[in-house]
Write a protein that holds these residues in place. Structure first.
Motif: not given
Length: 126
Positions: A30-34, A36-46, A56-68
Protein backbone atom coordinates in the motif's frame (compact mmCIF):
# COMPACT_ATOMS: atom_id res chain seq x y z
CA UNK A 1 22.23 -6.45 33.01
CA UNK A 2 19.05 -4.70 31.99
CA UNK A 3 16.59 -6.86 30.16
CA UNK A 4 13.64 -5.77 28.07
CA UNK A 5 10.62 -7.54 29.50
CA UNK A 6 8.12 -5.53 27.45
CA UNK A 7 8.69 -7.63 24.37
CA UNK A 8 7.79 -10.80 26.28
CA UNK A 9 4.30 -9.57 27.19
CA UNK A 10 1.62 -11.42 25.18
CA UNK A 11 -0.52 -9.22 22.94
CA UNK A 12 -3.67 -10.08 24.84
CA UNK A 13 -2.35 -7.96 27.77
CA UNK A 14 -1.48 -4.95 25.66
CA UNK A 15 -3.58 -2.53 23.65
CA UNK A 16 -1.93 -3.55 20.37
CA UNK A 17 -3.74 -5.68 17.86
CA UNK A 18 -1.93 -8.86 16.86
CA UNK A 19 -0.53 -8.69 13.34
CA UNK A 20 -1.29 -11.39 10.85
CA UNK A 21 1.38 -13.18 8.84
CA UNK A 22 0.86 -11.13 5.64
CA UNK A 23 0.12 -7.80 7.33
CA UNK A 24 3.57 -6.15 6.93
CA UNK A 25 3.73 -7.13 3.25
CA UNK A 26 0.28 -5.74 2.49
CA UNK A 27 1.17 -2.53 4.35
CA UNK A 28 4.35 -2.25 2.29
CA UNK A 29 2.47 -2.73 -0.97
CA UNK A 30 0.00 0.00 0.00
CA UNK A 31 2.87 2.39 0.76
CA UNK A 32 4.49 1.44 -2.54
CA UNK A 33 1.59 2.97 -4.51
CA UNK A 34 2.38 6.48 -3.23
CA UNK A 35 6.17 6.22 -3.55
CA UNK A 36 7.91 7.39 -6.73
CA UNK A 37 11.26 5.60 -7.13
CA UNK A 38 14.28 7.17 -8.82
CA UNK A 39 14.18 4.60 -11.61
CA UNK A 40 10.97 5.41 -13.55
CA UNK A 41 8.38 2.67 -13.96
CA UNK A 42 8.51 2.99 -17.75
CA UNK A 43 12.21 2.12 -17.80
CA UNK A 44 11.71 -0.84 -15.49
CA UNK A 45 8.75 -2.00 -17.54
CA UNK A 46 10.78 -1.75 -20.75
CA UNK A 47 13.66 -3.83 -19.39
CA UNK A 48 11.27 -6.36 -17.85
CA UNK A 49 9.53 -6.65 -21.22
CA UNK A 50 12.82 -7.15 -23.10
CA UNK A 51 13.76 -9.84 -20.57
CA UNK A 52 10.50 -11.64 -21.31
CA UNK A 53 8.58 -10.71 -18.17
CA UNK A 54 5.08 -9.36 -18.77
CA UNK A 55 3.00 -8.16 -15.85
CA UNK A 56 -0.25 -6.24 -15.72
CA UNK A 57 0.21 -5.35 -12.06
CA UNK A 58 1.93 -1.94 -11.68
CA UNK A 59 2.96 -2.85 -8.12
CA UNK A 60 5.32 -5.51 -9.47
CA UNK A 61 6.97 -3.00 -11.80
CA UNK A 62 7.24 -0.48 -8.96
CA UNK A 63 8.81 -3.15 -6.75
CA UNK A 64 11.42 -3.92 -9.42
CA UNK A 65 12.11 -0.17 -9.76
CA UNK A 66 12.64 0.07 -6.02
CA UNK A 67 14.98 -2.95 -6.04
CA UNK A 68 17.00 -1.39 -8.88
CA UNK A 69 17.21 1.88 -6.96
CA UNK A 70 18.48 0.08 -3.88
CA UNK A 71 21.08 -1.82 -5.93
CA UNK A 72 22.40 1.36 -7.56
CA UNK A 73 22.47 3.25 -4.26
CA UNK A 74 24.42 0.44 -2.55
CA UNK A 75 27.00 0.47 -5.36
CA UNK A 76 27.28 4.27 -5.16
CA UNK A 77 27.69 4.11 -1.38
CA UNK A 78 30.38 1.42 -1.66
CA UNK A 79 32.21 3.49 -4.29
CA UNK A 80 32.03 6.52 -1.97
CA UNK A 81 33.56 4.49 0.85
CA UNK A 82 36.35 3.33 -1.46
CA UNK A 83 36.95 6.95 -2.49
CA UNK A 84 37.08 8.10 1.12
CA UNK A 85 39.60 5.44 2.09
CA UNK A 86 41.70 6.16 -0.99
CA UNK A 87 41.56 9.90 -0.19
CA UNK A 88 42.50 9.29 3.44
CA UNK A 89 45.69 7.54 2.33
CA UNK A 90 46.76 10.53 0.25
CA UNK A 91 48.34 13.58 1.82
CA UNK A 92 45.84 16.42 1.50
CA UNK A 93 46.28 20.12 2.17
CA UNK A 94 42.57 20.78 2.83
CA UNK A 95 42.01 18.86 6.06
CA UNK A 96 39.70 21.42 7.68
CA UNK A 97 37.53 22.12 4.63
CA UNK A 98 34.60 20.13 3.31
CA UNK A 99 35.72 17.64 0.74
CA UNK A 100 33.88 16.95 -2.47
CA UNK A 101 34.11 13.45 -3.82
CA UNK A 102 34.01 12.46 -7.45
CA UNK A 103 33.00 9.05 -8.75
CA UNK A 104 36.01 7.60 -10.55
CA UNK A 105 36.74 4.27 -12.16
CA UNK A 106 39.30 3.56 -9.41
CA UNK A 107 36.47 3.72 -6.87
CA UNK A 108 33.74 2.14 -8.95
CA UNK A 109 35.69 -0.94 -10.05
CA UNK A 110 36.17 -2.49 -6.58
CA UNK A 111 32.64 -1.48 -5.55
CA UNK A 112 30.98 -3.40 -8.37
CA UNK A 113 33.49 -6.26 -8.09
CA UNK A 114 31.88 -7.08 -4.72
CA UNK A 115 28.68 -7.82 -6.63
CA UNK A 116 30.40 -9.98 -9.25
CA UNK A 117 30.59 -7.31 -11.97
CA UNK A 118 33.96 -6.93 -13.67
CA UNK A 119 34.78 -3.60 -15.30
CA UNK A 120 37.74 -3.24 -17.65
CA UNK A 121 38.80 -0.09 -19.41
CA UNK A 122 39.10 -0.33 -23.19
CA UNK A 123 42.68 -0.41 -24.43
CA UNK A 124 42.41 3.09 -25.93
CA UNK A 125 41.76 4.63 -22.46
CA UNK A 126 44.84 3.13 -20.84
Amino acid sequence: MAENFERDIPTMYTNEEPKKAGQPLSDFLLQLEDYTPTVPDAISEHYLHTAGFNSTDPKIVRLVSLAAQKFVSEIANDALQHGKTRGANQNTKTKGKDRRYMLTMEDLTPAVAEYGIIIKKPHYFV
